[in-house]
Scaffold this active site. Structure first.
Site, PDB file in Angstrom:
ATOM      1  CB  SER A 142     -43.936   4.933  38.344  1.00  0.00           C
ATOM      2  OG  SER A 142     -44.700   3.766  38.139  1.00  0.00           O
ATOM      3  CE1 TYR A 155     -40.322   2.860  34.651  1.00  0.00           C
ATOM      4  CE2 TYR A 155     -41.827   2.082  36.359  1.00  0.00           C
ATOM      5  CZ  TYR A 155     -41.533   2.951  35.322  1.00  0.00           C
ATOM      6  OH  TYR A 155     -42.441   3.931  34.963  1.00  0.00           O
TER       7      TYR A 155
HETATM    8  P1  NAD Z   1     -41.980   7.535  26.467  1.00  0.00           P
HETATM    9  O1  NAD Z   1     -41.146   6.373  26.050  1.00  0.00           O
HETATM   10  O2  NAD Z   1     -43.083   7.993  25.592  1.00  0.00           O
HETATM   11  O3  NAD Z   1     -41.062   8.759  26.809  1.00  0.00           O
HETATM   12  C1  NAD Z   1     -39.795   8.617  27.404  1.00  0.00           C
HETATM   13  C2  NAD Z   1     -38.970   9.811  27.048  1.00  0.00           C
HETATM   14  O4  NAD Z   1     -37.679   9.665  27.651  1.00  0.00           O
HETATM   15  C3  NAD Z   1     -38.738   9.969  25.534  1.00  0.00           C
HETATM   16  O5  NAD Z   1     -38.768  11.328  25.179  1.00  0.00           O
HETATM   17  C4  NAD Z   1     -37.342   9.401  25.358  1.00  0.00           C
HETATM   18  O6  NAD Z   1     -36.657   9.897  24.220  1.00  0.00           O
HETATM   19  C5  NAD Z   1     -36.699   9.883  26.652  1.00  0.00           C
HETATM   20  N1  NAD Z   1     -35.461   9.187  26.953  1.00  0.00           N
HETATM   21  C6  NAD Z   1     -35.225   7.860  27.078  1.00  0.00           C
HETATM   22  N2  NAD Z   1     -33.935   7.633  27.309  1.00  0.00           N
HETATM   23  C7  NAD Z   1     -33.316   8.844  27.331  1.00  0.00           C
HETATM   24  C8  NAD Z   1     -31.976   9.271  27.501  1.00  0.00           C
HETATM   25  N3  NAD Z   1     -30.975   8.411  27.688  1.00  0.00           N
HETATM   26  N4  NAD Z   1     -31.721  10.599  27.449  1.00  0.00           N
HETATM   27  C9  NAD Z   1     -32.705  11.497  27.220  1.00  0.00           C
HETATM   28  N5  NAD Z   1     -33.992  11.149  27.049  1.00  0.00           N
HETATM   29  C10 NAD Z   1     -34.283   9.829  27.103  1.00  0.00           C
HETATM   30  O7  NAD Z   1     -42.544   7.123  27.909  1.00  0.00           O
HETATM   31  P2  NAD Z   1     -43.621   7.775  28.901  1.00  0.00           P
HETATM   32  O8  NAD Z   1     -44.596   6.713  29.212  1.00  0.00           O
HETATM   33  O9  NAD Z   1     -44.095   9.087  28.447  1.00  0.00           O
HETATM   34  O10 NAD Z   1     -42.706   7.920  30.201  1.00  0.00           O
HETATM   35  C11 NAD Z   1     -42.288   9.142  30.731  1.00  0.00           C
HETATM   36  C12 NAD Z   1     -42.040   8.965  32.205  1.00  0.00           C
HETATM   37  O11 NAD Z   1     -43.248   8.588  32.841  1.00  0.00           O
HETATM   38  C13 NAD Z   1     -40.999   7.890  32.557  1.00  0.00           C
HETATM   39  O12 NAD Z   1     -40.200   8.329  33.620  1.00  0.00           O
HETATM   40  C14 NAD Z   1     -41.868   6.735  32.992  1.00  0.00           C
HETATM   41  O13 NAD Z   1     -41.201   5.883  33.875  1.00  0.00           O
HETATM   42  C15 NAD Z   1     -43.006   7.471  33.662  1.00  0.00           C
HETATM   43  N6  NAD Z   1     -44.231   6.707  33.814  1.00  0.00           N
HETATM   44  C16 NAD Z   1     -44.909   6.255  32.721  1.00  0.00           C
HETATM   45  C17 NAD Z   1     -46.069   5.526  32.917  1.00  0.00           C
HETATM   46  C18 NAD Z   1     -46.866   4.992  31.772  1.00  0.00           C
HETATM   47  O14 NAD Z   1     -47.763   4.200  32.014  1.00  0.00           O
HETATM   48  N7  NAD Z   1     -46.604   5.403  30.541  1.00  0.00           N
HETATM   49  C19 NAD Z   1     -46.537   5.277  34.203  1.00  0.00           C
HETATM   50  C20 NAD Z   1     -45.835   5.761  35.281  1.00  0.00           C
HETATM   51  C21 NAD Z   1     -44.682   6.481  35.079  1.00  0.00           C
END
Ligand code: NAD
Length: 260
Positions: A142, A155
């Site tokens: 991130s 986080y």
């Molecule tokens: P999201 O909530 O859409 O997806 C998260 C995924 O992780 C889902 O499939 C969920 O089921 C899974 N998950 C959560 N807990 C779990 C567990 N215990 N076991 C297995 N799977 C689990 O979120 P996203 O925004 O797509 O995030 C994905 C990644 O991207 C994360 O690591 C997040 O930190 C990172 N990220 C997101 C953003 C953003 O702005 N959306 C920015 C930077 C980084």
């Protein structure tokens, strides 16, 4: 480009992970999707990947809180497809609260899912990659792997940690045809971001619209949310031949956020 390869993407039942899974499938890779959610919806998601791209897609219910299940997910993928060539450690959760009010169990869960799970999956997948002399590991970090924001102690700590893990593993396998990188999105419009808006609004005493414009997009000079397709496309690029020399890199995709 990726025909014959297998990609395991953790946390791919929604958001960035699902975008990556579909992008790898579009390049011909078989994919293992993973994550939580409603069983009927997950099955529909899995079947759509197979139908849309003509590859095989299997679902692993491994919980990223459980080391044994993570190891079994990798072993099952190797058994099913013969190899795990691409590993995207993407599962992640968020919690927004001042540190003196931060629930201890939530701290533990964020460190486990956002950081420690990647240690377990990398540990399980590397021997096969080394044997075949090719592998691509991409950790979804991130912008919070590079800079901090208040109220996100666990986080930010986990994402800085995964940057360190990325660099370390990259050095250990640099001569073995395996690259290890971290991608660092800014704010991407996904369910994770949508879900943290009410808590951020509460913590900062703002309306939800103010959180979007004055907190999230304030630091993103483009004033645009990053898209899932942009992140997925970059992840696919990291698996291409021109990206062979990119390893140990912590790569922002953040609309200029961390340039400031
Ligand atoms: P999201 O909530 O859409 O997806 C998260 C995924 O992780 C889902 O499939 C969920 O089921 C899974 N998950 C959560 N807990 C779990 C567990 N215990 N076991 C297995 N799977 C689990 O979120 P996203 O925004 O797509 O995030 C994905 C990644 O991207 C994360 O690591 C997040 O930190 C990172 N990220 C997101 C953003 C953003 O702005 N959306 C920015 C930077 C980084």
């Amino acid at each position: 480009m990726l025909t014959g390869k297998t990609a395991v993407i953790t946390g791919s039942t929604s958001g960035i992970g699902l975008g990556c899974a579909r992008a790898f499938a579009a390049e011909g890779a078989n994919v293992v999707i993973n994550g939580l959610g409603d069983a009927t919806e997950i099955e529909a998601t899995r079947a759509a990947v197979e139908k849309d791209f003509g590859v095989r897609c299997v679902y692993s219910a491994a919980n990223m809180l459980k080391p044994d299940e993570i190891t079994t997910m990798i072993e099952n993928a190797e058994h099913e497809f013969g190899s795990v060539d691409i590993l995207v450690n993407n599962a992640g959760i968020q919690h927004v609260a001042p540190i003196d009010e931060f629930p201890v169990s939530t701290w533990d869960a964020i460190i486990a899912i956002n950081l420690t799970a990647a240690f377990h999956s990398i540990r399980a997948a590397l021997p096969g990659m080394k044997k075949r002399g090719w592998g691509r590991i991409i950790n979804t970090a991130s912008a919070h792997a590079l800079v901090a924001s208040p109220y996100k102690a666990a986080y930010v700590a986990a994402k800085h940690g995964i940057a360190g893990l990325t660099k370390t593993v990259a050095l250990e396998v640099a001569e073995q045809g395996i690259t290890v990188n971290a991608i660092c999105p800014g704010y991407v419009w996904t369910p994770l971001v949508e879900a943290q808006i009410p808590d951020t609004a509460k913590a900062r005493g703002m309306t939800e619209e103010e959180v979007k414009q004055d907190v999230m997009l304030k630091g993103q000079p483009t004033k645009q949310f990053v898209t899932v397709d942009q992140v997925a496309g970059f992840t696919v690029f990291l698996c291409s031949d021109p990206a062979t020399s990119i390893t140990g890199s912590i790569l922002p995709i953040d609309g200029g956020w961390t340039a400031q």
